[in-house]
Scaffold this motif. Structure first.
Motif, PDB file in Angstrom:
ATOM      1  N   ARG A   1       0.901  -1.235  -0.031  1.00 56.57           N
ATOM      2  CA  ARG A   1       0.142  -0.134   0.043  1.00 56.57           C
ATOM      3  C   ARG A   1       0.875   1.215   0.194  1.00 56.57           C
ATOM      4  NH1 ARG A   1      -4.224  -0.123   4.669  1.00 56.57           N
ATOM      5  NH2 ARG A   1      -4.971   1.816   3.646  1.00 56.57           N
ATOM      6  N   GLY A   2       0.376   2.404  -0.564  1.00 55.97           N
ATOM      7  CA  GLY A   2       0.989   3.473  -0.703  1.00 55.97           C
ATOM      8  C   GLY A   2       1.699   3.983  -1.695  1.00 55.97           C
ATOM      9  N   LEU A   3       2.106   2.964  -2.077  1.00 58.23           N
ATOM     10  CA  LEU A   3       3.195   3.215  -3.565  1.00 58.23           C
ATOM     11  C   LEU A   3       2.586   3.185  -4.921  1.00 58.23           C
ATOM     12  CD1 LEU A   3       6.151   1.366  -2.375  1.00 58.23           C
ATOM     13  CD2 LEU A   3       5.776   3.799  -1.919  1.00 58.23           C
ATOM     14  N   GLU A   4       1.065   3.240  -4.740  1.00 63.44           N
ATOM     15  CA  GLU A   4       0.347   2.980  -6.051  1.00 63.44           C
ATOM     16  C   GLU A   4       0.660   3.880  -7.219  1.00 63.44           C
ATOM     17  OE1 GLU A   4      -2.120   1.421  -2.707  1.00 63.44           O
ATOM     18  OE2 GLU A   4      -0.852   3.373  -2.986  1.00 63.44           O
ATOM     19  N   PRO A   5       1.100   5.071  -7.201  1.00 64.83           N
ATOM     20  CA  PRO A   5       1.447   5.911  -8.280  1.00 64.83           C
ATOM     21  C   PRO A   5       2.721   5.410  -9.016  1.00 64.83           C
ATOM     22  CG  PRO A   5       0.894   7.345  -6.320  1.00 64.83           C
ATOM     23  CD  PRO A   5       0.977   5.840  -5.927  1.00 64.83           C
ATOM     24  N   LEU A   6       3.593   4.289  -8.549  1.00 61.14           N
ATOM     25  CA  LEU A   6       4.717   4.060  -9.001  1.00 61.14           C
ATOM     26  C   LEU A   6       4.499   2.823  -9.671  1.00 61.14           C
ATOM     27  CD1 LEU A   6       7.220   4.622  -6.304  1.00 61.14           C
ATOM     28  CD2 LEU A   6       6.962   6.221  -8.160  1.00 61.14           C
ATOM     29  N   ARG A   7       3.328   2.035  -9.606  1.00 55.53           N
ATOM     30  CA  ARG A   7       3.121   0.641 -10.195  1.00 55.53           C
ATOM     31  C   ARG A   7       2.893   0.796 -11.717  1.00 55.53           C
ATOM     32  NH1 ARG A   7      -1.594  -1.339  -5.968  1.00 55.53           N
ATOM     33  NH2 ARG A   7      -0.477  -1.688  -4.296  1.00 55.53           N
ATOM     34  N   SER A   8       2.724   1.967 -12.150  1.00 58.28           N
ATOM     35  CA  SER A   8       2.623   1.997 -13.691  1.00 58.28           C
ATOM     36  C   SER A   8       4.246   2.386 -14.345  1.00 58.28           C
ATOM     37  CB  SER A   8       1.500   2.858 -14.311  1.00 58.28           C
ATOM     38  OG  SER A   8       1.811   2.890 -15.740  1.00 58.28           O
ATOM     39  N   GLY A   9       4.861   1.646 -14.705  1.00 60.40           N
ATOM     40  CA  GLY A   9       6.235   2.130 -15.265  1.00 60.40           C
ATOM     41  C   GLY A   9       7.415   1.904 -14.336  1.00 60.40           C
ATOM     42  N   MET A  10       7.135   1.805 -13.080  1.00 62.25           N
ATOM     43  CA  MET A  10       8.327   1.823 -12.093  1.00 62.25           C
ATOM     44  C   MET A  10       8.186   0.350 -11.386  1.00 62.25           C
ATOM     45  SD  MET A  10       9.235   5.639 -11.129  1.00 62.25           S
ATOM     46  CE  MET A  10      10.978   5.204 -10.856  1.00 62.25           C
ATOM     47  N   GLN A  11       9.416  -0.006 -10.749  1.00 61.52           N
ATOM     48  CA  GLN A  11       9.332  -1.240  -9.944  1.00 61.52           C
ATOM     49  C   GLN A  11       9.845  -0.888  -8.319  1.00 61.52           C
ATOM     50  OE1 GLN A  11      10.691  -5.042 -11.498  1.00 61.52           O
ATOM     51  NE2 GLN A  11      11.182  -4.011 -13.432  1.00 61.52           N
ATOM     52  N   THR A  12       9.580  -1.210  -7.481  1.00 64.32           N
ATOM     53  CA  THR A  12      10.160  -0.748  -6.000  1.00 64.32           C
ATOM     54  C   THR A  12      10.559  -2.001  -5.355  1.00 64.32           C
ATOM     55  OG1 THR A  12       7.974  -1.082  -5.079  1.00 64.32           O
ATOM     56  CG2 THR A  12       8.310   0.905  -6.143  1.00 64.32           C
ATOM     57  N   GLU A  13      11.476  -1.734  -4.425  1.00 70.20           N
ATOM     58  CA  GLU A  13      12.058  -2.602  -3.607  1.00 70.20           C
ATOM     59  C   GLU A  13      12.717  -2.163  -2.321  1.00 70.20           C
ATOM     60  OE1 GLU A  13      13.108  -6.284  -2.322  1.00 70.20           O
ATOM     61  OE2 GLU A  13      12.320  -5.935  -4.210  1.00 70.20           O
ATOM     62  N   SER A  14      12.203  -2.651  -1.382  1.00 69.56           N
ATOM     63  CA  SER A  14      13.205  -2.365   0.104  1.00 69.56           C
ATOM     64  C   SER A  14      13.833  -3.423   0.389  1.00 69.56           C
ATOM     65  CB  SER A  14      11.933  -2.374   1.130  1.00 69.56           C
ATOM     66  OG  SER A  14      12.368  -2.660   2.390  1.00 69.56           O
ATOM     67  N   PRO A  15      15.157  -3.186   0.631  1.00 66.53           N
ATOM     68  CA  PRO A  15      16.412  -4.183   0.885  1.00 66.53           C
ATOM     69  C   PRO A  15      16.142  -4.939   2.242  1.00 66.53           C
ATOM     70  CG  PRO A  15      17.258  -1.964   0.251  1.00 66.53           C
ATOM     71  CD  PRO A  15      15.854  -1.763   0.643  1.00 66.53           C
ATOM     72  N   GLY A  16      15.259  -4.325   2.907  1.00 69.63           N
ATOM     73  CA  GLY A  16      14.978  -4.965   4.142  1.00 69.63           C
ATOM     74  C   GLY A  16      14.477  -3.980   5.355  1.00 69.63           C
ATOM     75  N   PRO A  17      14.407  -4.281   6.610  1.00 69.27           N
ATOM     76  CA  PRO A  17      14.106  -3.486   7.729  1.00 69.27           C
ATOM     77  C   PRO A  17      15.280  -2.494   7.874  1.00 69.27           C
ATOM     78  CG  PRO A  17      13.423  -5.443   8.349  1.00 69.27           C
ATOM     79  CD  PRO A  17      14.237  -5.801   7.090  1.00 69.27           C
ATOM     80  N   SER A  18      14.924  -1.013   7.763  1.00 75.16           N
ATOM     81  CA  SER A  18      16.145  -0.241   8.187  1.00 75.16           C
ATOM     82  C   SER A  18      15.879   0.678   9.208  1.00 75.16           C
ATOM     83  CB  SER A  18      16.423   0.526   6.717  1.00 75.16           C
ATOM     84  OG  SER A  18      14.878   1.318   6.484  1.00 75.16           O
ATOM     85  N   PHE A  19      14.601   0.568   9.864  1.00 70.83           N
ATOM     86  CA  PHE A  19      14.245   1.364  11.271  1.00 70.83           C
ATOM     87  C   PHE A  19      13.485   0.854  12.001  1.00 70.83           C
ATOM     88  CE2 PHE A  19      11.307   4.392  13.274  1.00 70.83           C
ATOM     89  CZ  PHE A  19      11.972   5.437  13.574  1.00 70.83           C
ATOM     90  N   PRO A  20      13.873   1.068  13.709  1.00 66.31           N
ATOM     91  CA  PRO A  20      14.973   1.907  13.843  1.00 66.31           C
ATOM     92  C   PRO A  20      16.290   1.071  13.762  1.00 66.31           C
ATOM     93  CG  PRO A  20      13.754   0.902  15.739  1.00 66.31           C
ATOM     94  CD  PRO A  20      13.112   0.622  14.476  1.00 66.31           C
ATOM     95  N   ALA A  21      17.128   1.946  13.879  1.00 65.77           N
ATOM     96  CA  ALA A  21      18.721   1.440  13.440  1.00 65.77           C
ATOM     97  C   ALA A  21      19.130   0.296  14.512  1.00 65.77           C
ATOM     98  CB  ALA A  21      19.536   2.659  13.282  1.00 65.77           C
ATOM     99  N   ALA A  22      18.834   0.370  15.578  1.00 66.65           N
ATOM    100  CA  ALA A  22      19.478  -0.438  16.642  1.00 66.65           C
ATOM    101  C   ALA A  22      18.760  -1.900  16.383  1.00 66.65           C
ATOM    102  CB  ALA A  22      19.154   0.012  18.112  1.00 66.65           C
ATOM    103  N   ARG A  23      17.611  -2.009  16.155  1.00 65.08           N
ATOM    104  CA  ARG A  23      16.867  -3.132  15.803  1.00 65.08           C
ATOM    105  C   ARG A  23      15.862  -2.853  14.825  1.00 65.08           C
ATOM    106  NH1 ARG A  23      17.576  -7.377  19.774  1.00 65.08           N
ATOM    107  NH2 ARG A  23      18.771  -6.583  21.785  1.00 65.08           N
TER     108      ARG A  23
END
Length: 245
Positions: A170-192
């Motif tokens: 959810r939330g990234l719908e405007p990018l679905r046409s013509g772009m791909q998205t990826e999260s490399p993994g959890p990044s927040f909060p930095a400690a855990r």
């Protein structure tokens, strides 16, 4: 600094939290040290300037350089290094062709940077973002950016930054046409890390080869986010070359 193969581009993104670490100490030197270890062609930072006027840089820049990178001239005041806190650092072999700065629609002040670069004869467009805290605003902001990108001449494009979006679908719908998205993994909060707030998006003409969340003792403490790193291949490099070859 550059160690990527021909036709490849490496991009790192990091919300540096104005140099404030998990130990609640503002130590810009360790932030710079982490940046210097990233080894990317382009580093996109969020919260690189202090929020209050005159928005001075939170990181020491000597002759507009940080950890061997050149900082793009984005600051409206000339005292900071970013636009709405977004800074873009490039390795010495990157040529800057065009820079555009935008205010994004939202109740809170947000911005984005779109830079067209040339690396080893290949043209690529980089978009640095730090999206809003509310999902409806994030959708408006991404829709705004898609409109700006669609109005520009075609160019392989990589978007990176703190998307502030934790949901996977959810939330990234405007990018679905013509772009791909990826999260490399959890990044927040930095400690855990548990939330995937930091992401990449890319257009046709670009292939994601690999991406990961950067780990290490300093990366865990220097900010409330960990950096992310992506390796991209320009899959149709002939279309990204200059017209004169």
């Amino acid at each position: 600094m550059r160690g990527t193969a021909p036709g490849e581009l490496t991009v790192a993104s990091w919300n540096v939290c104005k140099g404030l670490g998990q130990d609640l100490r503002r130590r810009a030197g360790r932030t710079v040290e982490v940046i210097g270890r990233l080894g990317a062609d382009v580093v996109i930072l969020q919260e690189a300037d202090f929020r209050l006027h005159p928005r001075r840089s939170a990181l020491p820049a000597i002759d507009r350089r940080i950890a061997g990178y050149e900082t793009l001239n984005l600051s409206a005041s000339g005292l900071g290094i970013g636009w709405h806190g977004i800074a873009m650092l490039v390795s010495p072999d990157v040529v800057i062709e065009d820079i555009q700065r935008f205010d994004l629609p939202a109740l809170e002040p947000r911005g984005a940077v779109i830079a067209t670069l040339r690396l080893a004869g290949l043209r690529v467009r980089l978009v640095g973002v730090h999206l809003g805290l509310l999902r409806r605003n994030r959708r408006l902001q991404l829709d705004f950016l898609r409109g700006k990108l669609d109005a520009m001449p075609p160019c392989p494009t990589v978007m990176a930054g703190d998307f502030n979006e934790w949901a996977a679908a959810r939330g990234l719908e405007p990018l679905r046409s013509g772009m791909q998205t990826e999260s490399p993994g959890p990044s927040f909060p930095a400690a855990r890390p548990v939330l995937r707030l930091d992401r990449f998006a890319w257009s046709d003409g670009v292939e994601l080869v690999d991406c990961h969340v950067v780990d290490g003792p300093l990366a865990r403490i220097a900010s409330d986010h960990r950096p992310i790193f992506g390796r991209f291949r320009l899959s149709r490099p002939s279309e990204a070359r200059d017209a004169d070859g």
